[in-house]
Design a protein around this motif. Structure first.
Motif, PDB file in Angstrom:
ATOM      1  N   ILE A 106       0.829  -1.211   0.000  1.00  0.00           N
ATOM      2  CA  ILE A 106       0.000   0.000   0.000  1.00  0.00           C
ATOM      3  C   ILE A 106       0.862   1.260   0.000  1.00  0.00           C
ATOM      4  O   ILE A 106       0.539   2.260  -0.644  1.00  0.00           O
ATOM      5  N   GLY A 107       1.988   1.228   0.701  1.00  0.00           N
ATOM      6  CA  GLY A 107       2.853   2.409   0.738  1.00  0.00           C
ATOM      7  C   GLY A 107       3.610   2.648  -0.548  1.00  0.00           C
ATOM      8  O   GLY A 107       3.861   3.794  -0.919  1.00  0.00           O
ATOM      9  N   VAL A 108       3.981   1.573  -1.256  1.00  0.00           N
ATOM     10  CA  VAL A 108       4.784   1.722  -2.473  1.00  0.00           C
ATOM     11  C   VAL A 108       3.903   1.960  -3.702  1.00  0.00           C
ATOM     12  O   VAL A 108       4.367   2.536  -4.699  1.00  0.00           O
ATOM     13  N   LEU A 109       2.644   1.563  -3.653  1.00  0.00           N
ATOM     14  CA  LEU A 109       1.785   1.606  -4.839  1.00  0.00           C
ATOM     15  C   LEU A 109       1.604   3.009  -5.430  1.00  0.00           C
ATOM     16  O   LEU A 109       1.820   3.200  -6.639  1.00  0.00           O
ATOM     17  N   PRO A 110       1.204   4.054  -4.657  1.00  0.00           N
ATOM     18  CA  PRO A 110       1.004   5.373  -5.287  1.00  0.00           C
ATOM     19  C   PRO A 110       2.255   5.965  -5.950  1.00  0.00           C
ATOM     20  O   PRO A 110       2.189   6.369  -7.118  1.00  0.00           O
ATOM     21  N   PRO A 111       3.421   6.034  -5.269  1.00  0.00           N
ATOM     22  CA  PRO A 111       4.583   6.559  -5.993  1.00  0.00           C
ATOM     23  C   PRO A 111       5.024   5.661  -7.129  1.00  0.00           C
ATOM     24  O   PRO A 111       5.524   6.159  -8.165  1.00  0.00           O
ATOM     25  N   GLY A 112       4.829   4.336  -6.999  1.00  0.00           N
ATOM     26  CA  GLY A 112       5.193   3.443  -8.098  1.00  0.00           C
ATOM     27  C   GLY A 112       4.348   3.689  -9.333  1.00  0.00           C
ATOM     28  O   GLY A 112       4.868   3.725 -10.460  1.00  0.00           O
ATOM     29  N   VAL A 113       3.033   3.865  -9.158  1.00  0.00           N
ATOM     30  CA  VAL A 113       2.152   4.154 -10.290  1.00  0.00           C
ATOM     31  C   VAL A 113       2.521   5.494 -10.918  1.00  0.00           C
ATOM     32  O   VAL A 113       2.524   5.653 -12.156  1.00  0.00           O
ATOM     33  N   GLY A 114       2.862   6.495 -10.079  1.00  0.00           N
ATOM     34  CA  GLY A 114       3.270   7.789 -10.627  1.00  0.00           C
ATOM     35  C   GLY A 114       4.533   7.692 -11.455  1.00  0.00           C
ATOM     36  O   GLY A 114       4.638   8.320 -12.529  1.00  0.00           O
ATOM     37  N   ILE A 115       5.499   6.905 -11.016  1.00  0.00           N
ATOM     38  CA  ILE A 115       6.740   6.747 -11.786  1.00  0.00           C
ATOM     39  C   ILE A 115       6.468   6.019 -13.096  1.00  0.00           C
ATOM     40  O   ILE A 115       7.010   6.391 -14.162  1.00  0.00           O
ATOM     41  N   GLU A 119       3.857  13.412 -20.838  1.00  0.00           N
ATOM     42  CA  GLU A 119       3.055  14.612 -21.053  1.00  0.00           C
ATOM     43  C   GLU A 119       1.748  14.571 -20.282  1.00  0.00           C
ATOM     44  O   GLU A 119       1.133  15.614 -20.019  1.00  0.00           O
ATOM     45  N   TYR A 120       1.299  13.374 -19.916  1.00  0.00           N
ATOM     46  CA  TYR A 120       0.053  13.248 -19.168  1.00  0.00           C
ATOM     47  C   TYR A 120       0.217  13.726 -17.726  1.00  0.00           C
ATOM     48  O   TYR A 120      -0.687  14.341 -17.153  1.00  0.00           O
ATOM     49  N   ILE A 121       1.348  13.430 -17.106  1.00  0.00           N
ATOM     50  CA  ILE A 121       1.565  13.762 -15.693  1.00  0.00           C
ATOM     51  C   ILE A 121       2.410  15.014 -15.517  1.00  0.00           C
ATOM     52  O   ILE A 121       2.621  15.482 -14.392  1.00  0.00           O
ATOM     53  N   ALA A 122       2.878  15.614 -16.631  1.00  0.00           N
ATOM     54  CA  ALA A 122       3.741  16.804 -16.524  1.00  0.00           C
ATOM     55  C   ALA A 122       3.057  17.975 -15.832  1.00  0.00           C
ATOM     56  O   ALA A 122       3.720  18.694 -15.060  1.00  0.00           O
TER      57      ALA A 122
END
Length: 332
Positions: free
Chosen positions: A278-287, A295-298
């Motif tokens: 759960i802790g690694v999932l959000p930053p992992g998905v962002g990377i 260009e989608y996340i810029a």
């Protein structure tokens, strides 16, 4: 007229002084009498308090002893939170000045880097990020490193401590005194067990009692196992008995505690794995999104609203990770 008033005033002062001098003895005796009565009342009060303490029931005495033990434990925990105590636990020389000097240099570097690296952001946001990084690097990071070093050192000590108890037990059964058993542990065991017992032997050699040397050793290694050993030695010194049998039982108890610790770790491994995912999932998905569709996340990094959203998300993520860590950190 003026001279008459001045002479009258001086005469009044002289007469008042003489009257105070002649009547002062009575006031002093009255004060002495009052002081004597107060002392008598104090002694009576102490006598009543002593009688009241003797008239306490066993439950009340037991409750009082429990409260005293809680207060002593609270004072001990407060003493462990000091910077000098943490440095001693980590096995580092307790030089507070050098520690704060290095922490200040690290905080200054952490303050300058975001100001230079995040030039595209607004100055206020850069300043906030720089202040947060400087605070984390100056205050949080060094203490976190000290905590990790201390935890690793105490863990290594507790893992080898039952073997030290076995060495002392075998030495006592073979006819060696306790001090020779401590010297064997200091010679045969690796760090941190060997150096700590070597310091213990040196303190006993210069005239310190074994109980006092063990208390001083507890300042460097605040482990419950060492506290158990100190209690066993203190009880044996006061009441006598078979020390080898007591230390053998202590070794068995320490090994049972280690088995219980490993069992708890095995039972809580699923919760630890879930919290890690759960802790690694959000930053992992962002990377992953930044690699596949940059260009989608810029806009999250270039627009002010996106930057504020990232800052808020990071804050809530940190709070959630700390909460999960609190939930899976079992104390035993």
């Amino acid at each position: 007229m003026l001279m008459t008033i001045l002479i009258a005033f001086l005469g009044f002062v002289i007469i008042a002084s003489l009257g105070f001098a002649f009547t002062g003895g009575g006031g002093g005796s009255a004060a002495l009498t009052k002081r004597t009565q107060t002392i008598g009342l104090g002694s009576n009060t102490r006598t009543k308090q002593r009688q009241k303490a003797q008239a306490k029931t066993p439950e009340e005495r037991r409750r009082q002893i429990t409260e005293q033990l809680k207060e002593a434990d609270k004072r001990e925990r407060k003493a462990r939170l000091t910077l000098r105590a943490r440095m001693l636990h980590a096995g580092v020389s307790p030089d507070i000045t050098k520690f704060w000097l290095y922490s200040g240099i690290l905080g200054a570097v952490a303050f300058v880097i975001p100001l230079l690296a995040l030039g595209h952001m607004p100055f206020l946001l850069r300043l906030l990020i720089a202040c947060g990084a400087a605070f984390a690097a100056c205050y949080g990071l060094p203490r976190w490193v000290l905590g990790m070093m201390a935890a690793r050192r105490i863990k290594k000590f507790t893992e080898e401590f039952p073997n030290a108890m076995d060495i002392i037990t075998r030495g006592i059964k073979s006819g060696l005194p306790v001090n020779d058993g401590l010297k064997l542990v200091a010679k045969e065991c690796s760090a941190p067990l060997g150096p700590e017992f070597q310091r213990l032997v040196e303190n006993v050699g210069v005239g310190m009692s074994l109980d006092g040397a063990l208390e001083k050793m507890s300042e460097h290694i605040p482990a419950p196992e060492l506290r158990f050993f100190t209690i066993v030695i203190a009880i044996q010194a006061k009441t006598g008995g078979n020390l080898s049998e007591a230390l053998g039982n202590l070794s068995a108890v320490l090994r049972a505690r280690k088995m219980m610790r490993e069992k708890i770790k095995a039972l809580s491994s699923e919760a630890i794995a879930s919290a890690s995912i759960i802790g690694v999932l959000p930053p992992g998905v962002g990377i992953m999104i930044s690699v596949v569709r940059p260009e989608y996340i810029a806009p999250m990094f270039t627009d002010t609203r996106g930057q504020l959203m990232l800052l808020g998300g990071a804050t809530w993520m940190f709070m959630g990770i700390m909460m999960m860590r609190k939930m899976i950190n079992f104390k035993f």
